[in-house]
Structures are given as C-alpha cells and as structure tokens.
Design a protein around this motif. Structure first.
Motif, mmCIF file in Angstrom:
data_model
loop_
_atom_site.group_PDB
_atom_site.id
_atom_site.type_symbol
_atom_site.label_atom_id
_atom_site.label_comp_id
_atom_site.label_asym_id
_atom_site.label_seq_id
_atom_site.Cartn_x
_atom_site.Cartn_y
_atom_site.Cartn_z
ATOM 1 N N SER A 1 0.961 -1.635 0.306
ATOM 2 C CA SER A 1 0.066 0.097 0.449
ATOM 3 C C SER A 1 0.641 1.006 0.303
ATOM 4 O O SER A 1 0.323 2.167 0.045
ATOM 5 N N GLY A 2 2.436 1.120 0.386
ATOM 6 C CA GLY A 2 3.332 2.227 0.380
ATOM 7 C C GLY A 2 3.785 2.509 1.145
ATOM 8 O O GLY A 2 4.387 3.724 2.052
ATOM 9 N N GLU A 3 3.287 2.006 2.123
ATOM 10 C CA GLU A 3 3.412 1.965 3.782
ATOM 11 C C GLU A 3 4.726 2.057 4.381
ATOM 12 O O GLU A 3 4.616 0.491 3.251
ATOM 13 N N GLU A 4 4.843 2.171 5.179
ATOM 14 C CA GLU A 4 6.772 2.628 4.923
ATOM 15 C C GLU A 4 6.958 1.207 6.340
ATOM 16 O O GLU A 4 7.768 0.168 5.700
ATOM 17 N N ASN A 5 6.167 1.306 7.537
ATOM 18 C CA ASN A 5 6.203 0.557 7.698
ATOM 19 C C ASN A 5 4.759 -0.044 7.846
ATOM 20 O O ASN A 5 3.825 0.214 8.890
ATOM 21 N N PRO A 6 4.502 -1.783 7.681
ATOM 22 C CA PRO A 6 2.980 -1.878 7.885
ATOM 23 C C PRO A 6 2.110 -1.856 9.093
ATOM 24 O O PRO A 6 3.463 -1.765 10.344
ATOM 25 N N LEU A 7 1.886 -1.505 9.235
ATOM 26 C CA LEU A 7 0.754 -1.104 10.807
ATOM 27 C C LEU A 7 0.061 -2.248 10.822
ATOM 28 O O LEU A 7 -0.642 -2.404 10.021
ATOM 29 N N ALA A 8 0.387 -2.615 13.046
ATOM 30 C CA ALA A 8 -0.640 -4.027 12.926
ATOM 31 C C ALA A 8 -2.073 -3.729 13.294
ATOM 32 O O ALA A 8 -1.803 -1.961 14.428
ATOM 33 N N PHE A 9 -2.891 -3.832 13.269
ATOM 34 C CA PHE A 9 -4.528 -3.985 13.537
ATOM 35 C C PHE A 9 -4.563 -5.264 14.631
ATOM 36 O O PHE A 9 -4.350 -5.943 14.240
ATOM 37 N N ARG A 10 -5.595 -4.776 15.893
ATOM 38 C CA ARG A 10 -5.324 -6.535 16.562
ATOM 39 C C ARG A 10 -6.950 -6.359 17.276
ATOM 40 O O ARG A 10 -7.327 -4.650 17.741
ATOM 41 N N LEU A 11 -6.927 -7.347 17.795
ATOM 42 C CA LEU A 11 -8.847 -6.769 17.515
ATOM 43 C C LEU A 11 -9.524 -8.621 18.911
ATOM 44 O O LEU A 11 -8.040 -9.449 18.475
ATOM 45 N N ARG A 12 -9.455 -7.625 20.148
ATOM 46 C CA ARG A 12 -10.166 -8.788 21.008
ATOM 47 C C ARG A 12 -11.228 -8.395 21.784
ATOM 48 O O ARG A 12 -11.399 -7.253 21.314
ATOM 49 N N GLY A 13 -11.771 -9.501 22.385
ATOM 50 C CA GLY A 13 -12.807 -9.094 22.611
ATOM 51 C C GLY A 13 -13.439 -10.757 22.923
ATOM 52 O O GLY A 13 -13.751 -11.819 22.947
ATOM 53 N N PHE A 14 -15.268 -9.824 23.228
ATOM 54 C CA PHE A 14 -16.163 -10.980 23.021
ATOM 55 C C PHE A 14 -17.143 -10.442 21.613
ATOM 56 O O PHE A 14 -17.188 -9.462 22.016
ATOM 57 N N VAL A 15 -18.226 -12.105 21.481
ATOM 58 C CA VAL A 15 -19.136 -11.040 20.854
ATOM 59 C C VAL A 15 -20.356 -12.527 20.904
ATOM 60 O O VAL A 15 -20.197 -14.009 21.573
ATOM 61 N N SER A 16 -21.622 -12.188 21.153
ATOM 62 C CA SER A 16 -22.626 -12.994 21.430
ATOM 63 C C SER A 16 -23.243 -14.240 19.987
ATOM 64 O O SER A 16 -22.913 -14.145 19.172
ATOM 65 N N ALA A 17 -23.907 -15.254 20.374
ATOM 66 C CA ALA A 17 -23.965 -16.319 19.609
ATOM 67 C C ALA A 17 -25.337 -15.320 18.910
ATOM 68 O O ALA A 17 -25.436 -14.600 19.303
ATOM 69 N N PRO A 18 -25.727 -15.678 17.171
ATOM 70 C CA PRO A 18 -26.250 -15.329 16.782
ATOM 71 C C PRO A 18 -27.548 -15.539 17.106
ATOM 72 O O PRO A 18 -28.203 -14.965 17.763
ATOM 73 N N SER A 19 -28.080 -16.598 18.157
ATOM 74 C CA SER A 19 -29.171 -16.800 19.311
ATOM 75 C C SER A 19 -29.522 -15.425 19.980
ATOM 76 O O SER A 19 -30.805 -15.110 20.709
ATOM 77 N N VAL A 20 -29.127 -14.413 20.251
ATOM 78 C CA VAL A 20 -28.702 -13.761 21.286
ATOM 79 C C VAL A 20 -29.226 -12.296 20.852
ATOM 80 O O VAL A 20 -28.387 -12.330 19.774
ATOM 81 N N GLN A 21 -31.270 -12.328 20.518
ATOM 82 C CA GLN A 21 -30.922 -11.396 19.255
ATOM 83 C C GLN A 21 -31.371 -10.107 20.518
ATOM 84 O O GLN A 21 -32.459 -10.035 20.672
ATOM 85 N N LYS A 22 -30.629 -9.089 20.313
ATOM 86 C CA LYS A 22 -31.714 -7.644 20.715
ATOM 87 C C LYS A 22 -31.976 -7.131 20.056
ATOM 88 O O LYS A 22 -31.434 -6.807 18.295
ATOM 89 N N LEU A 23 -32.549 -5.860 20.454
ATOM 90 C CA LEU A 23 -33.824 -4.920 19.519
ATOM 91 C C LEU A 23 -32.966 -3.595 19.194
ATOM 92 O O LEU A 23 -33.994 -2.885 18.925
ATOM 93 N N ASN A 24 -31.642 -3.721 19.601
ATOM 94 C CA ASN A 24 -31.183 -1.981 19.787
ATOM 95 C C ASN A 24 -29.744 -2.678 20.241
ATOM 96 O O ASN A 24 -28.952 -3.486 20.331
ATOM 97 N N ARG A 25 -28.651 -1.238 19.610
ATOM 98 C CA ARG A 25 -27.310 -1.411 20.006
ATOM 99 C C ARG A 25 -26.806 -1.499 21.840
ATOM 100 O O ARG A 25 -25.582 -0.986 20.872
ATOM 101 N N ASN A 26 -27.870 -1.310 22.126
ATOM 102 C CA ASN A 26 -27.306 -1.132 23.064
ATOM 103 C C ASN A 26 -25.894 -1.745 23.917
ATOM 104 O O ASN A 26 -25.263 -1.605 25.106
ATOM 105 N N SER A 27 -26.286 -2.964 23.595
ATOM 106 C CA SER A 27 -25.065 -4.260 24.512
ATOM 107 C C SER A 27 -23.964 -4.105 23.608
ATOM 108 O O SER A 27 -23.284 -4.937 23.742
#
Ligand SMILES: Nc1ncnc2c1ncn2[C@@H]1O[C@H](COP(=O)(O)OP(=O)(O)O)[C@@H](O)[C@H]1O
Ligand SMILES: [Mg+2]
Length: 636
Positions: free
Chosen positions: A235-261
């Motif tokens: 991409s032309g970047e001198e030093n490729p930068l790393a992104f990291r992701l961690r955390g938790f997500v719920s099973a698709p059966s847990v369905q909320k009606l808004n984004r509050n969680s």
C-alpha cells in the motif's frame, strides 16, 4: 518542576471545541479518565443522590505538585500535549486540558493531591470557577476530586437533569465500561455509602466480564481469538501497521432490538463508531435478522497515528486513517469466530432468581438506558415503586421474559439492599464452576441420532451432550443457501428447464428492476426472456424449485431487490437471491421424513459453515444440555 503547561493558541484552536459537562456522568467520565491517565491501579468513586449532590473520585495515581494543582484549572492546561504534532498520535485518554476548569466552573470542587516523592499534599477549593483557597494538607499519594452541587450556579442546566436513578444509571454504565477496558485495575463504585460495584484486579478480560455480568452472560459469548492484521506492505506504507482485535461477541441466537449491548473500545478508549457498528452487523449478515443486534465487547488496538480522537469534545468519536481496512478486518475476524464456534442455542429454561452475589442477571443487563449512545447497566424502578433506590442486585418480582425476548416489557423489580458484585478467584485460584464449561458448539451435530419428528416439522435427536430439536425447514434452507452460493461462485448453478415456459407480467418498476438484475438471476439458475412489452418468459428455474413456485420466486426476488438492495453490493444481491431460492426449495414443515432423510439432513447441516442460523437469521437447532437435564432432575 511542574508538568502542566498552558497550550498555545495555535494548538488550542486545533482541539475539537465544545462543552463536556452535560450531566453527572460526564463529570465522572472526565475524572475517571484523568485517574487512569495518572497511572492509577485503584480507583474509588463515591456518588450521592445520583451525582447531583456529590461525586468523589479517589485514585492512587501520580498526583500533582502544588503549582500543577493550581494550573490544572486554567483553560487548555495539560501535561499530555506539548505541540500540535502530538495531536496526531494521542496515547492518553485526555488531551484537551479543559475538563477540570469546565467542571470547576459549574460546581463546588475540592481537589486534594500529593505527588510521588512530595512530603506534603495540596488542597484546592474552587466554587463556580472562583478560587476559594489553596492550602498545604497531609494527603495520601494520588488525587481525590470532590464535585458537589453540580450546576448550582446554572439553574437552566440543572433543570435538565433527570431523576436520581437515571443519572446514577449513566454513571454506573460508564464505570462498568471502563472497568471492562481495564481488568488489571480495581474499581469501586458506591452510591449513598453502599457498593454498586466492587471489582478486584484480575488477569483477563474473561474474568472481568464474569465479575461484572456473571456466568449467564459468559455462556452466551464467544471469545475472539486475539487476531491481528497488517496493512498491505504494497500500500506504500513504509512500516505496515498492525491492527489487533480482541473481545467477545454473542451467539446469533442472542438477538437484541437495539445497539445498547455493543461496547466498542479503540486503544482502550470507549467510543461509539458507525464504521465499527457496521462491520459488526456485516459479520452477522445472514446469521441474524436485519433489525437485530448482538452483544459485543470489542477492543481494537492500533498505532496511535492510525486513529484521530480529536473529533468530538467528549472524545467519544474517532476517525480511522484506513477506515475500510479496519472495517473489513473487524467484520472478518468476528465472522470467522462465529463460524469456528458454531454456537448452539440453548432451550429456554425456567427462570431462576439470581443468587446473592451473583451479579447482574442477563435480563437486567439488557434493561438499560441510553445516554450519549452509551448505556446504563442498572435497572431503574418503575414509577410508583416503593423501592428505596436502585442497585445492581435486583430481584425480579415476576419471572423475567424468556431469553430471546429480553428486550420486551421490563419486569418489575424489588430491591435487595445486599451489597453487590464482588467476585474474585476463590482460594484455589479458580473461578467458580461453569466459567470453564465446554462451549456449546454445533460441531457435535454430525454425531446426533434422530429419534423422530414432532408435528412432522421438528427433528428430535439425541447426542452425547444432550437432547436436540432441529427445525427441518430452516436446516434445509441453510444447507441449500450455502450450496447455491457455492455454485454461483463456481459459475455452475443448478438449473432445470420447465416443461412449459411460464409467462409473467411485470409492472413498469419490476421491469426496470429486472433489467438491472437479469445477469445475476441468470447466474442463480434462471433463464428468462423478455416476451413482448413488460412480459417475461421463464424457461428454466434454479434446481429444486417447482414450476408452481418459480413465478412467486421471481416476484419475490424483484421485490426484495427493489425494496432493500438498491444501494447494496452485488454480493448482497447474490446472497439475498440465494436465500429466496433456498427458502422455496427447502423441505417444508408439516412434512413427514424417513429416518434416512433425517440422518442425511443432520449430516449435511453439520457440514455447513454456519449451522446456527437460517439465512434470514432464525435459529436452526436448540439444545437441552445434559447438565441442564441432570439439574432439572435434581441429579446435580
Ligand atoms: N487524577 C489526576 N492525577 C494526576 N494528575 C491529574 C489528575 N487529574 C488531572 N490531572 C492533571 O491536570 C491536567 C488537566 O486535567 P484536564 O483538565 O482533565 O485536562 P487533560 O486531561 O485533557 O489534560 C492533566 O493534564 C493532568 O496533568
Ligand atoms: Mg482530562
């Protein structure tokens, strides 16, 4: 030597301007961020009357020298920036140098602080922005800030404050969020002298989630394998930068009606962000109905230069330099985790009142109030309740709703005054039973033994890990959906000629829509030819579609394309078409199945990548675990 400097005009003008003190929770947010920036390991927050009467934040951070303690109340006074370039890579939560003066101008504030290595501490008192006194006082290392009578001199603002419970809920939500972001720190939140939250330091995010929300919540969550992705070196970047992701997500059966969680953190900062919300929704695409949302705790970490936090005065919005890269990385990581875990939905169980000290039950966790896009985790009593005050340890008076209906009408609560969330590893160093329980995975589908059908619609099957009920229609729908998508991408869609071509008449807008998606329809196995004005001859349909269904399928595809997919990508169009085809071609309910057919269906389902939901987001299989069965028979 003091550390705090007044920023020059040039840099001060570059800082996102605006008022930060809207309500008690915004004061707590700024003071909490200051305590964390000061390297504190233990933070205590005392609140009275929902923060309207008093908020006190006590930390064991680096403290301030006397001169700094005074300078801190000047506008644009900060130890966290020195020149404009620093704004491009902010490592601290604060940087604007405006919180303390803003808070001090609308309250009666007392700060006590002692810096490392200093023998005496300093006490500064300010009322409505006027310095009342500054004295030497003995003080422990660290800082305490006491903010009393918020908005006492701005009655117009005071009028807009909500009830004590609501303001407290906002504060509790905020502290909860930051506690999740910093498991290694101790957090205590007291209201009117009784603890709402008392969190000892723990080693992992998992343990902190357990401390805050309890086991019920953890059972529905999938932990993301810490993932990283580098920007393409090409991409032309001198030093490729790393992104990291961690955390938790719920099973698709847990369905909320808004984004509050959904809790989003970027470099440990609590934010709201459309880009990340969109990436998360995209990960659940075809696994959850479109208007539903998961529970998620996502931590994105990256180089400080990659993210601009100087966007919003409350520092709750960010801008990523490589936004589409971050979007795709988050979407793919979450999706891969869901596919790998194949979480099974539990059968709804009879609700059990929470045991003392058990933490926030799920139903209460979901009962939250919205503030600034963030959410409160404390339930407020309904009006007219005789409850003495809110708390985390609430007992539902009536049964909470079943799991998938969590956002429905709020149950009434009566209040248990017992002190609350206090969880730590037990004397053996392990958290109580269940935290390490095996994950409920649909990987075991292949080993199931079908026992028969219920109402000719649901397959009942026995497995090593319990009893299963599988919806035969949606199970087959998922199998066909993945098959159609695979065939489409390989350019070999199954198609079958109709004995007699079907002639259908289109409305003008359907005609326009058809012209737009004709090529995609052909890829999906249709062969359609214009046949005079606004008339179509359907000569072949996707395999498995009966001639009787072909016509309504064409209309459904045109309608969905017209309503939902005008803006959508061709990939979305393809998926939506595959979902319509799969739904028409799948085994219907009220259809008797031979044992061999049931076996075949379970095997095919086990081989799909997402056996947990049909393409429209409905659950496919429910599991009644052996543990729950044994528990229900009082055998454990
Ligand atoms: N709890 C604390 N412990 C140590 N220093 C603090 C604390 N709170 C504030 N300060 C000092 O006061 C300065 C001003 O705080 P603030 O007005 O919140 O601005 P900012 O956090 O944007 O720098 C900070 O830069 C920091 O040096
Ligand atoms: Mg600050």
């Amino acid at each position: 030597m003091g550390k705090i400097r007044i920023l020059g005009d040039q840099i001060a003008n570059k800082i996102a301007a605006g008022e930060v003190v809207e309500r008690p929770a915004s004061v707590v947010k700024e003071l909490l961020e200051n305590s964390m920036d000061a390297g504190s390991m233990s933070i205590r927050i005392d609140v009275e009357a929902g923060g309207r009467r008093l908020m006190r934040i006590l930390d064991d951070g680096c403290g301030m020298l006397r001169d700094d303690a005074l300078l801190a109340f000047e506008r644009h006074a900060t130890s966290k920036l020195s020149d404009a370039r620093d704004l491009l890579s902010i490592a601290t939560l604060g940087f604007r140098g405006e919180a303390l003066p803003s808070i001090a101008s609308v309250s009666r504030l007392a700060l006590e602080t002692r810096a490392d290595g200093d023998s005496i501490g300093t006490r500064v008192e300010i009322s409505g922005g006027r310095l009342i006194r500054c004295d030497d006082v003995p003080a422990p290392r660290g800082t305490s800030v006491e903010v009393a009578d918020l908005f006492f001199n701005v009655p117009a603002r005071k009028k807009f404050l909500r009830s004590e419970q609501t303001e407290l809920a906002h504060i509790a939500s905020l502290v909860t969020h930051y506690a999740l972001a910093r498991p290694e720190k101790a957090f205590v939140l007291n209201h009117g002298g009784s603890p709402l939250l008392d969190l000892t330091p723990v080693a992992t995010l998992r343990e902190r989630v357990y401390q805050v929300f309890g086991n019920r919540m953890l059972e529905d969550l999938i932990e993301l394998e810490p993932a990283g992705r580098e920007l393409d070196p090409a991409s032309g970047e001198e030093n490729p930068l790393a992104f990291r992701l961690r955390g938790f997500v719920s099973a698709p059966s847990v369905q909320k009606l808004n984004r509050n969680s959904i809790y989003l953190f970027v470099n440990g900062r609590l934010i709201r962000d459309r880009l990340l919300l969109h990436a998360l929704s995209a990960a659940y695409y075809n696994l959850m109905p479109p208007a539903c949302f998961p529970v998620a705790l996502l931590f994105v970490d990256c180089d400080f230069e990659e993210v601009d936090v100087n966007v919003h005065p409350a520092k709750t919005e960010v801008r990523f330099r490589h936004s589409s890269f971050v979007h795709d990385f988050v979407r793919d990581t979450v999706r891969d985790a869901l596919i790998a875990a194949k979480p099974a939905a539990a059968m709804p169980l009879p609700p059990r009142p929470p045991q003392p000290g058990e933490g926030l039950p799920y139903s209460e966790f979901s009962q939250r109030l919205e503030t600034d896009g963030f959410v409160a985790s404390v339930a407020a009593p309904e009006s007219g309740s005789s409850a003495p005050g809110p708390g985390f340890n609430l007992r539902p008076q009536q049964a909470p709703p079943p799991r998938l209906d969590l956002e429905r009408p709020a149950p009434r609560f009566d209040f248990d005054p017992a002190p609350v969330v206090r969880r730590a590893p037990d004397s053996h160093g392990f958290l109580p039973d269940g935290l390490y329980a095996a994950e409920a995975s649909l990987a075991s589908l292949a080993d199931l033994r079908p026992l028969g059908q219920l109402h000719d619609s649901f397959i009942v099957a026995a497995g090593r890990d319990g009893l299963w009920i599988i919806d035969q229609h949606v199970a087959h729908e998922r199998i066909l959906f993945e098959q159609v998508l695979r065939q489409q991408s390989e350019g070999r869609s199954g198609s079958q000629r109709l004995l007699v071509p079907l002639v259908v008449r289109l409305s003008p807008s359907q005609q326009i829509e058809f012209a737009r998606i004709a090529a995609e329809m052909e890829r999906a196995g249709f062969e359609c030819e214009p046949f005079g004005n606004r008339t179509l001859a359907i000569k072949a349909a996707p395999a498995g579609i009966s001639p009787a269904d072909a016509e309504s399928l064409v209309f459904e595809i045109l309608e969905v394309a017209e309503q939902e997919l005008r803006q959508a990508s061709s990939d979305d169009l393809r998926r939506s078409m595959a979902a319509s085809i799969a739904c028409r071609a799948a085994i219907k309910i009220n259809t008797r199945l031979e044992p061999t057919k049931m076996d075949w269906l379970l095997h095919e389902l086990a081989a799909t990548s997402c056996p947990m939901s049909c393409p429209h987001g409905r659950p496919i299989a429910l599991r009644y675990t052996m543990r729950e069965i044994l528990r229900s028979f009082h055998r454990i």
